[in-house]
Design a protein around this motif. Structure first.
Motif, short mmCIF file in Angstrom:
data_model
loop_
_atom_site.label_atom_id
_atom_site.label_comp_id
_atom_site.label_asym_id
_atom_site.label_seq_id
_atom_site.Cartn_x
_atom_site.Cartn_y
_atom_site.Cartn_z
N UNK A 3 0.85 -1.14 -0.17
CA UNK A 3 -0.05 0.13 -0.01
C UNK A 3 0.84 1.29 0.17
N UNK A 4 1.90 1.25 0.80
CA UNK A 4 2.93 2.29 0.84
C UNK A 4 3.35 2.84 -0.54
N UNK A 5 3.65 1.56 -1.30
CA UNK A 5 4.29 1.73 -2.73
C UNK A 5 3.23 2.19 -3.77
N UNK A 6 2.20 1.60 -3.33
CA UNK A 6 1.20 2.01 -4.46
C UNK A 6 0.33 3.32 -4.41
N UNK A 7 0.43 3.80 -3.17
CA UNK A 7 0.03 5.43 -2.98
C UNK A 7 0.52 6.52 -3.95
N UNK A 8 1.71 6.61 -4.19
CA UNK A 8 2.19 7.77 -4.99
C UNK A 8 1.92 7.29 -6.59
N UNK A 9 2.12 5.86 -6.85
CA UNK A 9 1.71 5.72 -8.06
C UNK A 9 0.12 5.71 -8.57
N UNK A 10 -0.61 5.41 -7.68
CA UNK A 10 -2.07 5.73 -7.76
C UNK A 10 -2.44 7.39 -7.92
N UNK A 11 -1.59 7.93 -7.06
CA UNK A 11 -1.92 9.40 -7.06
C UNK A 11 -1.48 9.99 -8.64
N UNK A 12 -0.33 9.37 -9.09
CA UNK A 12 -0.13 10.10 -10.37
C UNK A 12 -1.10 9.36 -11.65
N UNK A 13 -1.34 8.29 -11.53
CA UNK A 13 -2.17 7.75 -12.47
C UNK A 13 -3.61 8.53 -12.54
N UNK A 14 -3.97 8.89 -11.12
CA UNK A 14 -5.53 9.53 -10.94
C UNK A 14 -5.48 10.94 -11.33
N UNK A 15 -4.16 11.58 -11.12
CA UNK A 15 -4.19 13.01 -11.12
C UNK A 15 -4.63 13.57 -12.73
N UNK A 16 -5.18 14.95 -12.76
CA UNK A 16 -5.63 15.43 -13.90
C UNK A 16 -5.19 16.74 -14.08
N UNK A 17 -3.84 17.12 -13.69
CA UNK A 17 -3.34 18.22 -13.83
C UNK A 17 -3.08 18.71 -15.32
N UNK A 18 -3.00 20.09 -15.53
CA UNK A 18 -2.85 20.50 -17.03
C UNK A 18 -1.70 20.29 -17.38
N UNK A 19 -0.41 20.65 -16.46
CA UNK A 19 0.91 20.31 -16.89
C UNK A 19 1.45 18.79 -16.50
N UNK A 20 0.68 17.99 -16.76
CA UNK A 20 1.07 16.70 -16.21
C UNK A 20 2.07 16.14 -17.13
N UNK A 21 3.11 15.48 -16.65
CA UNK A 21 4.17 14.82 -17.67
C UNK A 21 3.77 13.39 -17.84
N UNK A 22 3.40 13.05 -19.13
CA UNK A 22 3.00 11.72 -19.53
C UNK A 22 4.22 10.59 -19.64
N UNK A 23 5.31 10.93 -19.34
CA UNK A 23 6.26 10.05 -19.23
C UNK A 23 6.21 9.42 -17.68
N UNK A 24 5.84 10.28 -16.64
CA UNK A 24 5.74 9.77 -15.35
C UNK A 24 4.54 8.85 -15.39
N UNK A 25 3.38 9.20 -15.91
CA UNK A 25 2.03 8.44 -15.96
C UNK A 25 2.42 6.95 -16.80
N UNK A 26 3.18 6.98 -17.61
CA UNK A 26 3.54 5.71 -18.11
C UNK A 26 4.44 5.02 -17.38
N UNK A 27 5.48 5.58 -16.64
CA UNK A 27 6.39 4.93 -15.82
C UNK A 27 5.65 4.26 -14.54
N UNK A 28 4.64 5.23 -14.15
CA UNK A 28 3.87 4.43 -13.00
C UNK A 28 2.93 3.60 -13.50
#
Length: 139
Positions: free
Chosen positions: A22-47
C-alpha cells in the motif's frame, strides 16, 4: 522515485514486499489518477509500468486488495476535504467570501483570455493588479 520504488520491490521479492505494497502503490495511484494541466506523460507511463510489474510480482489477488485499499483511502481523503470545505463556509463566512471573490475574478480573467484568443482584434479591459488591494476584503 518511481524507478526506486520499482527497484526496491523487485529486490525485496514476492513475500517481503506484501506489507509495503500500500505504501508503494499510494504515489503510483496518485500519479495515475491526477488530472493536472501540466502533467508529464512519461511519469504516467512509468507509474503504469511499475504497477504492471507489481501485479506480476505479487499476484493479482494480493495486488487487487492493496490497490483497492489505496483507492478507498484516497476517496475518503477527498470526501473529508470536501466536507471540511463545506464546514468552513459555515464556520468562517469571511474566508469563504474571499475565496468566492477570488474564484469569480479568475473566472472573468479566463473568459477575457478566451475571447482574446478567439478574436485577436478584440482587447478586453484588464483589471490592474494591486496585490495588497486584491487581498483586502471588499466591503
Amino acid at each position: 522515485i518511481f524507478k526506486f520504488l520499482g527497484a526496491i520491490s523487485v529486490d525485496l521479492g514476492q513475500n517481503r514486499i506484501k506489507p509495503y505494497l500500500p505504501a508503494i502503490l499510494t504515489p503510483l495511484y496518485r500519479e495515475l489518477n491526477s488530472n493536472y494541466a501540466e502533467q508529464d506523460p512519461t511519469l504516467k507511463n512509468l507509474s503504469q509500468e511499475i504497477i504492471e510489474l507489481l501485479k506480476k510480482l505479487v499476484g493479482l489477488e494480493a495486488f487487487s486488495l492493496a490497490f483497492s485499499s489505496v483507492q478507498k483511502q484516497a476517496n475518503q481523503k477527498r470526501a473529508m476535504r470536501k466536507q471540511q470545505r463545506a464546514l468552513q463556509t459555515v464556520a468562517n463566512p469571511d474566508i469563504a467570501a474571499r475565496r468566492k471573490l477570488k474564484r469569480h475574478k479568475n473566472k472573468a480573467e479566463t473568459r477575457k483570455r478566451k475571447l482574446e484568443s478567439l478574436r485577436p482584434t478584440y482587447k478586453a479591459k484588464r483589471h490592474r493588479s494591486h496585490a495588497l488591494k486584491d487581498l483586502a476584503m471588499v466591503e
